[in-house]
Design a protein around this motif. Structure first.
Motif, PDB file in Angstrom:
ATOM      1  N   ASP A 154     -12.194  -7.110  -4.188  1.00 43.22           N
ATOM      2  CA  ASP A 154     -13.537  -6.687  -3.813  1.00 43.22           C
ATOM      3  C   ASP A 154     -13.432  -5.485  -2.884  1.00 43.22           C
ATOM      4  O   ASP A 154     -12.456  -5.357  -2.138  1.00 43.22           O
ATOM      5  CB  ASP A 154     -14.280  -7.821  -3.090  1.00 43.22           C
ATOM      6  N   CYS A 155     -14.451  -4.612  -2.938  1.00 37.46           N
ATOM      7  CA  CYS A 155     -14.438  -3.442  -2.041  1.00 37.46           C
ATOM      8  C   CYS A 155     -15.818  -3.225  -1.440  1.00 37.46           C
ATOM      9  O   CYS A 155     -16.309  -2.101  -1.362  1.00 37.46           O
ATOM     10  CB  CYS A 155     -13.949  -2.199  -2.783  1.00 37.46           C
ATOM     11  N   SER A 156     -16.454  -4.315  -0.993  1.00 39.51           N
ATOM     12  CA  SER A 156     -17.812  -4.250  -0.455  1.00 39.51           C
ATOM     13  C   SER A 156     -17.873  -3.990   1.043  1.00 39.51           C
ATOM     14  O   SER A 156     -18.932  -3.625   1.566  1.00 39.51           O
ATOM     15  CB  SER A 156     -18.549  -5.565  -0.750  1.00 39.51           C
ATOM     16  N   VAL A 157     -16.782  -4.187   1.753  1.00 39.60           N
ATOM     17  CA  VAL A 157     -16.777  -4.084   3.216  1.00 39.60           C
ATOM     18  C   VAL A 157     -16.775  -2.626   3.659  1.00 39.60           C
ATOM     19  O   VAL A 157     -15.972  -1.821   3.179  1.00 39.60           O
ATOM     20  CB  VAL A 157     -15.580  -4.844   3.806  1.00 39.60           C
ATOM     21  N   THR A 158     -17.672  -2.296   4.581  1.00 40.93           N
ATOM     22  CA  THR A 158     -17.735  -0.959   5.183  1.00 40.93           C
ATOM     23  C   THR A 158     -17.447  -1.099   6.681  1.00 40.93           C
ATOM     24  O   THR A 158     -18.347  -1.327   7.477  1.00 40.93           O
ATOM     25  CB  THR A 158     -19.114  -0.309   4.967  1.00 40.93           C
ATOM     26  N   PRO A 159     -16.195  -0.988   7.106  1.00 38.63           N
ATOM     27  CA  PRO A 159     -15.845  -1.193   8.518  1.00 38.63           C
ATOM     28  C   PRO A 159     -16.637  -0.269   9.444  1.00 38.63           C
ATOM     29  O   PRO A 159     -16.946   0.874   9.091  1.00 38.63           O
ATOM     30  CB  PRO A 159     -14.356  -0.848   8.569  1.00 38.63           C
ATOM     31  N   HIS A 160     -16.978  -0.775  10.611  1.00 38.88           N
ATOM     32  CA  HIS A 160     -17.692  -0.046  11.663  1.00 38.88           C
ATOM     33  C   HIS A 160     -19.167   0.190  11.324  1.00 38.88           C
ATOM     34  O   HIS A 160     -19.869   0.875  12.080  1.00 38.88           O
ATOM     35  CB  HIS A 160     -17.039   1.317  11.972  1.00 38.88           C
ATOM     36  N   VAL A 161     -19.647  -0.346  10.219  1.00 36.05           N
ATOM     37  CA  VAL A 161     -21.015  -0.060   9.770  1.00 36.05           C
ATOM     38  C   VAL A 161     -21.792  -1.361   9.627  1.00 36.05           C
ATOM     39  O   VAL A 161     -21.292  -2.335   9.052  1.00 36.05           O
ATOM     40  CB  VAL A 161     -21.008   0.675   8.411  1.00 36.05           C
ATOM     41  N   THR A 162     -23.011  -1.373  10.135  1.00 40.16           N
ATOM     42  CA  THR A 162     -23.914  -2.494   9.900  1.00 40.16           C
ATOM     43  C   THR A 162     -25.090  -2.037   9.047  1.00 40.16           C
ATOM     44  O   THR A 162     -25.613  -0.931   9.227  1.00 40.16           O
ATOM     45  CB  THR A 162     -24.437  -3.105  11.212  1.00 40.16           C
ATOM     46  N   GLU A 183     -10.307  -2.923   8.976  1.00 46.97           N
ATOM     47  CA  GLU A 183     -10.170  -1.680   8.210  1.00 46.97           C
ATOM     48  C   GLU A 183      -9.111  -1.808   7.125  1.00 46.97           C
ATOM     49  O   GLU A 183      -9.070  -1.003   6.199  1.00 46.97           O
ATOM     50  CB  GLU A 183      -9.741  -0.525   9.129  1.00 46.97           C
ATOM     51  N   VAL A 184      -8.244  -2.778   7.245  1.00 50.66           N
ATOM     52  CA  VAL A 184      -7.076  -2.900   6.368  1.00 50.66           C
ATOM     53  C   VAL A 184      -7.326  -3.966   5.304  1.00 50.66           C
ATOM     54  O   VAL A 184      -8.179  -4.845   5.481  1.00 50.66           O
ATOM     55  CB  VAL A 184      -5.820  -3.255   7.190  1.00 50.66           C
ATOM     56  N   PRO A 185      -6.598  -3.915   4.187  1.00 49.83           N
ATOM     57  CA  PRO A 185      -6.814  -4.922   3.140  1.00 49.83           C
ATOM     58  C   PRO A 185      -6.368  -6.307   3.615  1.00 49.83           C
ATOM     59  O   PRO A 185      -5.413  -6.447   4.379  1.00 49.83           O
ATOM     60  CB  PRO A 185      -5.949  -4.413   1.983  1.00 49.83           C
ATOM     61  N   PRO A 205     -11.328  -2.750   2.045  1.00 47.15           N
ATOM     62  CA  PRO A 205     -12.466  -2.107   2.699  1.00 47.15           C
ATOM     63  C   PRO A 205     -12.556  -0.614   2.390  1.00 47.15           C
ATOM     64  O   PRO A 205     -11.540   0.065   2.188  1.00 47.15           O
ATOM     65  CB  PRO A 205     -12.189  -2.338   4.192  1.00 47.15           C
ATOM     66  N   MET A 206     -13.782  -0.112   2.360  1.00 39.92           N
ATOM     67  CA  MET A 206     -13.989   1.323   2.229  1.00 39.92           C
ATOM     68  C   MET A 206     -13.254   2.055   3.349  1.00 39.92           C
ATOM     69  O   MET A 206     -13.141   1.540   4.452  1.00 39.92           O
ATOM     70  CB  MET A 206     -15.478   1.656   2.326  1.00 39.92           C
ATOM     71  N   THR A 207     -12.767   3.253   3.040  1.00 40.48           N
ATOM     72  CA  THR A 207     -12.118   4.061   4.067  1.00 40.48           C
ATOM     73  C   THR A 207     -13.179   4.734   4.921  1.00 40.48           C
ATOM     74  O   THR A 207     -13.824   5.700   4.507  1.00 40.48           O
ATOM     75  CB  THR A 207     -11.188   5.103   3.437  1.00 40.48           C
ATOM     76  N   ILE A 208     -13.385   4.173   6.104  1.00 43.80           N
ATOM     77  CA  ILE A 208     -14.336   4.694   7.089  1.00 43.80           C
ATOM     78  C   ILE A 208     -13.613   4.697   8.428  1.00 43.80           C
ATOM     79  O   ILE A 208     -13.226   3.642   8.928  1.00 43.80           O
ATOM     80  CB  ILE A 208     -15.606   3.831   7.172  1.00 43.80           C
ATOM     81  N   MET A 209     -13.408   5.872   8.973  1.00 44.02           N
ATOM     82  CA  MET A 209     -12.684   6.002  10.234  1.00 44.02           C
ATOM     83  C   MET A 209     -13.629   6.419  11.351  1.00 44.02           C
ATOM     84  O   MET A 209     -14.498   7.270  11.146  1.00 44.02           O
ATOM     85  CB  MET A 209     -11.578   7.052  10.104  1.00 44.02           C
TER      86      MET A 209
END
Length: 326
Positions: A154-162, A183-185, A205-209
């Motif tokens: 799955d790739c639904s997670v957007t780290p640092h984002v609500t 942030e990591v798988p 997770p999506m790559t969001i830095m």
């Protein structure tokens, strides 16, 4: 050491769904071959996360069968609850509000996932392994249903984002808050999807830095959400960097590649919507000129990526992750 993966995930859906159309068209399918050719030029392999209207579109069916036959891309699943059968009204206007799948009763979540999965398998003759939730909405019930249906990544997670402030059903609490997710798988804990566990479902997770400057992030966060000053500040000093083109962030995307290599990440994940390859198919890329600029940005990004990263689909990354973690 193997080079990190450059993953490409495309939300493959109808034309300009931001406008909440009553009649959903799929003209953007005709614009996918150009993007696919660019990916193949640099040895990259997209994952086309496909929703209901696209799997029903003959032009997309022909395109997807071709890339599958040549093993140059993967087809996965992407579900928009408001128009994916079985249909059951959740709000007084589902096409306007576009409710999240996680806002439906569990039996409808399961029925919608089962039906779309079966339709994809029957249409393309291959097992569905990869998934992204529509409108980035995900929870434990949804994750368990995916496991039941045999999904492995799955790739639904957007780290640092609500997405909490982004409403679906106006009478419910909004989207998922991913601000404290990894942030990591990681293998998902089906009791708490924000935590690593031992399920067969790998979260990528999506790559969001976050930007390097905590001070600038703090100033932006202190401004009223959605206000003009906040939007202006965040445009000048983005608090988070996404690997997602918007017509003005080429340098930020290239920075992400450099940082990922510095941090020895296992992958970066690029994303876009299929309709964004078509003029007028999205609010971001309205004109032919904007599409040409998008392709110029992607050419630079993919060219750089090909030097230090390797192409692969989500399922290929999942297989590699299994091998590394043994």
């Amino acid at each position: 050491m193997n080079r990190p993966f450059f993953l490409i995930t495309i939300d493959t859906e109808g034309d300009n769904l931001w406008a909440a159309p009553r009649e959903i068209t799929t003209r953007n399918a005709a614009f996918l071959p150009r993007f696919q050719q660019l990916c193949e030029k640099y040895g990259l392999k997209p994952t086309y996360l496909t929703n209901y209207e696209m799997v029903c579109a003959p032009a997309y069916q022909a395109f997807a069968r071709d890339v599958l036959e040549r093993d140059t891309a993967e087809i996965g699943m992407h579900l928009h609850a408001w128009n994916s059968p079985p249909l059951e009204q959740l709000t007084d206007d589902d096409f306007r509000y576009q409710p999240y799948l996680i806002e439906y009763p569990e039996h409808l979540i399961r029925a919608k996932v089962e039906l779309l999965t079966r339709l994809l398998v029957d249409t393309f003759g291959c097992k569905m392994i990869s998934h992204r939730a529509g409108r980035w909405s995900f929870n434990e019930v949804y994750a368990r249903v995916l496991v039941e249906q045999g999904y492995r990544v799955d790739c639904s997670v957007t780290p640092h984002v609500t997405w909490h402030r982004m409403k679906g059903d106006p009478n419910q609490k909004g989207g998922t808050d991913f601000s404290r997710y990894p942030e990591v798988p990681y293998r998902v804990d089906l009791r708490d999807i924000s935590q690593p566990g031992d399920s067969p479902l790998l979260e990528v997770p999506m790559t969001i830095m976050q930007s390097r400057s905590a001070a600038l992030r703090k100033i932006g966060d202190s401004m009223p959400y959605g206000s003009l000053p906040a939007r202006a500040w965040n445009r000048l000093f983005p608090p988070r960097l996404w690997l997602q083109p918007n017509g003005r962030n080429r340098s930020q995307m290239l920075e992400i590649l450099d940082r990922a290599l510095e941090e020895r990440r296992q992958y970066v994940e690029f994303t876009l919507h299929s309709s964004e390859f078509m003029p007028g198919g999205s609010p971001t890329f309205q004109t032919e000129e904007s599409i040409e600029k998008l392709y110029g940005d992607m050419e630079q990004l993919f060219s750089r990526a090909a030097q230090s990263f390797r192409g692969g689909t989500l399922s290929e990354f999942e297989q590699s992750f299994v091998e590394v973690s043994r």
